[in-house]
Design a protein around this motif. Structure first.
Motif, mmCIF file in Angstrom:
data_model
loop_
_atom_site.group_PDB
_atom_site.id
_atom_site.type_symbol
_atom_site.label_atom_id
_atom_site.label_comp_id
_atom_site.label_asym_id
_atom_site.label_seq_id
_atom_site.Cartn_x
_atom_site.Cartn_y
_atom_site.Cartn_z
ATOM 1 N N SER A 244 -3.437 36.560 20.618
ATOM 2 C CA SER A 244 -2.794 35.250 20.546
ATOM 3 C C SER A 244 -1.301 35.323 20.794
ATOM 4 O O SER A 244 -0.704 34.383 21.316
ATOM 5 N N ARG B 182 5.074 39.817 16.928
ATOM 6 C CA ARG B 182 5.234 38.930 15.782
ATOM 7 C C ARG B 182 5.886 39.661 14.608
ATOM 8 O O ARG B 182 5.727 40.862 14.434
ATOM 9 N N VAL C 97 5.817 39.620 10.532
ATOM 10 C CA VAL C 97 4.903 39.162 9.486
ATOM 11 C C VAL C 97 5.482 39.520 8.123
ATOM 12 O O VAL C 97 5.855 40.677 7.884
ATOM 13 N N GLN D 49 -0.813 39.691 17.216
ATOM 14 C CA GLN D 49 -1.494 38.572 16.576
ATOM 15 C C GLN D 49 -2.794 38.275 17.320
ATOM 16 O O GLN D 49 -2.816 38.254 18.551
ATOM 17 N N THR D 50 -3.882 38.069 16.582
ATOM 18 C CA THR D 50 -5.170 37.783 17.198
ATOM 19 C C THR D 50 -5.916 36.710 16.415
ATOM 20 O O THR D 50 -5.682 36.532 15.215
ATOM 21 N N ASP D 51 -6.809 36.003 17.100
ATOM 22 C CA ASP D 51 -7.658 35.043 16.397
ATOM 23 C C ASP D 51 -9.033 35.631 16.092
ATOM 24 O O ASP D 51 -9.918 34.940 15.593
ATOM 25 N N PHE E 12 -4.989 33.163 11.866
ATOM 26 C CA PHE E 12 -4.705 34.323 12.681
ATOM 27 C C PHE E 12 -4.666 35.588 11.830
ATOM 28 O O PHE E 12 -4.417 35.552 10.630
ATOM 29 N N PHE F 80 -3.479 39.996 12.113
ATOM 30 C CA PHE F 80 -2.465 40.817 12.758
ATOM 31 C C PHE F 80 -2.897 42.283 12.780
ATOM 32 O O PHE F 80 -3.789 42.698 12.036
#
Length: 348
Positions: free
Chosen positions: A172, A176, A178, A193-195, A227, A229
């Protein structure tokens, strides 16, 4: 004598159609004629071979569940075997402070585990399985990962029987920052970042590319949400090798506190981004090099800096003792300062 007439019944069992048909029969003993007709059988459901199925089958033996006991808590997560002697990559927040750790393999074997070391700055830890040789995951690289590419997450869901599970999604976003849930924890920088869903218990597992290579170690340190990570495998693997070799990770230190430049200041200074210095630690390399509060760091040793996270990532490329050029915007002036980095003290 009138026989049974107009009686029609159909019975289907195990693919066989049975028809009971009544007929007019002049003989005193009327009979039912039973006709059997074999229905065309559908082939049994089979899973055709596919790259994703093959990937799952290859990866499952390299994913373990880690059960952790500590003085003030207990929990479970996942780990990725990356050395055949039993060294496993996982999350620092999962195993830090553990008094006892056990592992469960994909085949259900329960193994003793030894904690090798942790690095909270990257949320990376290494543990070692006791026993013989183990199947290992193929480690890839996150260098060429792109937003939108398909990825898969594999880990041990908490409380679910049947071993590791796989979920799918896309990348995504990249780079990022976090903020972990722990109040005293520093932000995690340069995260993927991933869904792809990372459910409870799967943190510490593998984020895979389309070829089944590990490109990240998943983490739920930032809490839940839509989301998830992952720490880039290039960072996690480098940290792991250092932990195995020395038991700790050496981080270079600049000695500032700061944040991303705000939009108003960036507009006033005609900047697209930068790392705004909030304060300078006494006796730090930053103080010795001449950095001051309100400086905006825009270039670090020739590398453009648009955020605090990018500055943190840039620092990882250098060793204590290296001297770097730091370009800052101070007021309306740009200047380049020479800063000699040192190892970060434990009390910083």
């Amino acid at each position: 004598m009138v026989g049974i007439s107009a009686l029609i019944a159909g019975v289907v069992s195990a693919g066989v159609v049975v028809a009971l048909v009544g007929r007019r029969d002049p003989s005193p003993s009327s009979a039912l004629v039973v006709e059997r007709q074999l229905e065309r059988r559908r082939p049994a459901s089979t899973v055709s071979t596919s790259p994703v199925v093959d990937m799952a089958e290859r990866m499952r033996p390299a994913i373990v569940q880690l059960k952790v006991e500590a003085d003030d808590r207990s929990g479970a997560g996942s780990g990725v075997v990356f050395r055949s002697d039993g060294h496993v990559l996982t999350n620092a927040h999962l195993v830090k402070g553990a008094t006892a750790i056990t592992a469960v393999t994909s085949g259900g074997q329960v193994l003793a585990v030894r904690l090798v070391g942790v690095d909270p700055e990257t949320d990376t830890a290494v543990v070692k399985l006791e026993g013989g040789r183990f199947p290992v995951a193929t480690l890839g690289s996150a260098v060429d990962v792109r937003v939108g590419q398909t990825v898969y997450a594999m880990g041990f869901p908490l409380g679910a029987a049947g071993g590791p599970s796989m979920t799918g999604g896309i990348v995504s976003a990249l780079h990022r920052e976090v903020q972990p849930q722990a109040a005293d924890a520093d932000p995690l920088a340069d995260m993927i970042q991933t869904d792809a869903p990372i459910v409870a218990g799967s943190s510490g597992g593998a984020l895979l590319d389309g070829n089944g290579a590990v490109i990240g170690i998943t983490t739920t340190a930032g809490g839940g949400g839509s989301f998830a990570f992952a720490t880039a495998i290039d960072v996690a693997h480098s940290v792991a090798e250092e932990l195995i070799l020395t038991g700790r990770v050496v981080h270079t230190w600049l000695g500032i506190e700061g944040a991303d430049i705000d939009a108003t200041t960036a507009n006033d200074l005609d900047l697209e981004g930068g790392a705004m210095v909030a304060s300078v630690k006494p006796g730090s390399p930053a103080e010795s090099g001449g950095l001051a509060a309100r400086d905006v760091i825009v270039v670090f040793d020739g590398r453009r800096v648009q955020s605090m996270g990018e500055l943190v990532v840039a620092l990882r490329s250098f060793d204590p003792g290296d001297t770097v050029g730091v370009e800052v915007v101070r007021g309306s002036q740009r200047r380049t300062l020479a800063v000699t980095l040192v190892e970060r003290p434990t009390t910083s």
